[in-house]
Design a protein around this motif. Structure first.
Motif, mmCIF file in Angstrom:
data_model
loop_
_atom_site.group_PDB
_atom_site.id
_atom_site.type_symbol
_atom_site.label_atom_id
_atom_site.label_comp_id
_atom_site.label_asym_id
_atom_site.label_seq_id
_atom_site.Cartn_x
_atom_site.Cartn_y
_atom_site.Cartn_z
ATOM 1 N N ALA A 24 -38.111 0.893 -11.252
ATOM 2 C CA ALA A 24 -37.093 1.847 -12.583
ATOM 3 C C ALA A 24 -36.466 1.387 -13.011
ATOM 4 N N ALA A 25 -35.663 1.067 -12.195
ATOM 5 C CA ALA A 25 -34.171 -0.302 -12.728
ATOM 6 C C ALA A 25 -34.975 -1.122 -13.536
ATOM 7 N N GLY A 26 -35.349 -1.913 -12.743
ATOM 8 C CA GLY A 26 -35.523 -3.657 -13.319
ATOM 9 C C GLY A 26 -36.647 -3.429 -14.887
ATOM 10 N N SER A 27 -37.364 -1.847 -15.012
ATOM 11 C CA SER A 27 -38.092 -2.486 -15.998
ATOM 12 C C SER A 27 -36.992 -1.783 -17.449
ATOM 13 N N GLY A 28 -36.047 -0.846 -16.511
ATOM 14 C CA GLY A 28 -35.256 -0.486 -17.916
ATOM 15 C C GLY A 28 -36.472 1.283 -18.200
ATOM 16 N N LEU A 29 -36.786 1.559 -16.879
ATOM 17 C CA LEU A 29 -37.673 2.741 -17.180
ATOM 18 C C LEU A 29 -36.515 4.394 -16.972
ATOM 19 N N ARG A 30 -36.124 5.813 -17.217
ATOM 20 C CA ARG A 30 -35.764 6.521 -16.375
ATOM 21 C C ARG A 30 -36.511 7.064 -16.230
ATOM 22 N N VAL A 31 -36.690 8.543 -15.492
ATOM 23 C CA VAL A 31 -37.536 8.888 -14.067
ATOM 24 C C VAL A 31 -37.130 10.213 -14.127
ATOM 25 N N GLY A 32 -38.255 11.214 -14.588
ATOM 26 C CA GLY A 32 -37.608 12.048 -14.584
ATOM 27 C C GLY A 32 -38.723 13.440 -13.334
ATOM 28 N N VAL A 33 -38.018 14.475 -12.947
ATOM 29 C CA VAL A 33 -38.983 15.532 -12.219
ATOM 30 C C VAL A 33 -39.217 17.053 -12.457
ATOM 31 N N ALA A 34 -40.282 17.732 -12.110
ATOM 32 C CA ALA A 34 -40.223 18.883 -12.273
ATOM 33 C C ALA A 34 -40.684 18.923 -11.386
ATOM 34 N N GLU A 35 -40.365 20.603 -10.195
ATOM 35 C CA GLU A 35 -40.789 20.878 -9.045
ATOM 36 C C GLU A 35 -40.786 22.359 -9.231
ATOM 37 N N SER A 36 -41.915 22.524 -8.545
ATOM 38 C CA SER A 36 -41.710 24.294 -7.971
ATOM 39 C C SER A 36 -42.189 24.466 -6.420
ATOM 40 N N PHE A 56 -32.009 7.266 -13.306
ATOM 41 C CA PHE A 56 -32.582 8.244 -12.692
ATOM 42 C C PHE A 56 -31.949 9.558 -13.695
ATOM 43 N N SER A 57 -33.060 10.800 -14.424
ATOM 44 C CA SER A 57 -32.294 11.124 -15.554
ATOM 45 C C SER A 57 -32.041 12.410 -14.511
ATOM 46 N N GLY A 58 -33.084 12.990 -14.126
ATOM 47 C CA GLY A 58 -32.863 13.777 -13.084
ATOM 48 C C GLY A 58 -33.535 15.524 -13.346
ATOM 49 N N GLY A 59 -33.525 16.319 -12.802
ATOM 50 C CA GLY A 59 -34.793 17.495 -12.483
ATOM 51 C C GLY A 59 -35.338 18.385 -13.253
ATOM 52 N N VAL A 60 -36.029 19.071 -13.321
ATOM 53 C CA VAL A 60 -36.046 20.893 -13.283
ATOM 54 C C VAL A 60 -36.794 21.363 -12.038
ATOM 55 N N VAL A 61 -35.956 22.197 -11.340
ATOM 56 C CA VAL A 61 -36.385 22.968 -10.660
ATOM 57 C C VAL A 61 -36.800 24.243 -11.267
ATOM 58 N N ALA A 62 -38.357 24.603 -11.387
ATOM 59 C CA ALA A 62 -39.134 26.000 -11.942
ATOM 60 C C ALA A 62 -39.767 26.282 -10.878
ATOM 61 N N TYR A 63 -39.065 27.521 -10.485
ATOM 62 C CA TYR A 63 -40.200 28.405 -9.035
ATOM 63 C C TYR A 63 -41.001 29.171 -9.306
ATOM 64 N N ARG A 64 -40.271 29.533 -9.872
ATOM 65 C CA ARG A 64 -40.836 31.454 -10.946
ATOM 66 C C ARG A 64 -42.045 30.875 -12.110
ATOM 67 N N PRO A 65 -42.589 31.514 -12.436
ATOM 68 C CA PRO A 65 -43.929 30.842 -13.169
ATOM 69 C C PRO A 65 -43.028 31.175 -15.082
ATOM 70 N N GLU A 66 -42.329 32.178 -15.473
ATOM 71 C CA GLU A 66 -41.165 32.544 -16.452
ATOM 72 C C GLU A 66 -40.062 30.960 -16.803
ATOM 73 N N VAL A 67 -39.825 30.904 -15.506
ATOM 74 C CA VAL A 67 -39.498 29.329 -16.157
ATOM 75 C C VAL A 67 -39.442 28.398 -16.026
ATOM 76 N N GLY A 73 -42.279 24.114 -20.906
ATOM 77 C CA GLY A 73 -43.454 24.313 -21.842
ATOM 78 C C GLY A 73 -44.527 24.942 -21.313
ATOM 79 N N VAL A 74 -44.955 25.288 -20.192
ATOM 80 C CA VAL A 74 -46.166 25.496 -19.889
ATOM 81 C C VAL A 74 -46.809 26.407 -20.277
ATOM 82 N N THR A 75 -48.124 26.567 -20.794
ATOM 83 C CA THR A 75 -48.487 28.041 -20.775
ATOM 84 C C THR A 75 -48.753 28.782 -19.796
ATOM 85 N N PRO A 76 -48.768 29.196 -20.981
ATOM 86 C CA PRO A 76 -48.426 31.261 -20.280
ATOM 87 C C PRO A 76 -49.950 31.453 -19.275
#
Length: 173
Positions: A24-36, A56-67, A73-76
């Motif tokens: 990532a650093a060598g190519s100048g790319l930013r990495v993100g994560v979304a986890e349940s 590393f841009s960061g992450g979103v912990v989306a454990y509950r479906p509503e999150v 932006g996941v389709t319900p």
């Protein structure tokens, strides 16, 4: 962890994390994560990587479906499926302004959820400007072992995406 060795519980493999960091650093790319189901373990592993603040841009912990629905932006609908993982990865790209994102959702166990058996996991990786790829895994073991396998699969997916672009793994577990 060397390639071919599974992440041990609580101690994600430093070799793969270093590889993600170098790519990532060598190519100048930013990495993100979304986890349940991994509840932040992937983000924690990446954040421990060398010079993480540069890639590393960061992450979103989306454990509950509503999150998943409201934040990523996941389709319900069902959340233990390939389409949810892809939408989570795409949401992480957008929300975190990342170039590459990995997402994981599924059933850690011990029992089924949404009619999906324990150990069924979906790992998606998305790269800006490309279609996301998703891998369905069937991991055996305790809930902790399923989480270990999922973190391992996420890290390996990032290495593949950073090395050769987005593509599904050659094998499934």
């Amino acid at each position: 962890m060397d390639v071919g060795r599974r992440v041990s519980r609580g101690e994600p493999g430093t070799t793969v994390i270093r590889e993600v960091a170098d790519l990532a650093a060598g190519s100048g790319l930013r990495v993100g994560v979304a986890e349940s189901l991994t509840a932040g373990r992937v983000a924690s592993a990446l954040g421990s990587g060398p010079d993480a603040s540069s890639w590393f841009s960061g992450g979103v912990v989306a454990y509950r479906p509503e999150v998943k629905f409201q934040v990523l932006g996941v389709t319900p609908g069902p959340v233990n499926c390939a389409s949810c993982a892809v939408q989570m990865a795409d949401g992480a790209l957008r929300l975190l302004e990342a170039d590459v994102a990995v997402a994981a959702t599924g059933v850690g166990g011990p029992g089924p959820d949404e009619g999906v058996p324990a150990g069924t996991v979906f790992v998606a990786v998305a790269r800006r400007g490309q279609s996301a790829a998703v891998e369905e895994l069937h991991l055996a073991g305790s809930p902790g072992e399923v989480l270990d396998g999922t973190v391992d699969a996420c890290l390996r997916s990032l290495v593949r995406a950073l090395t050769t672009g987005v593509r599904p793994a050659v094998r499934s577990q």
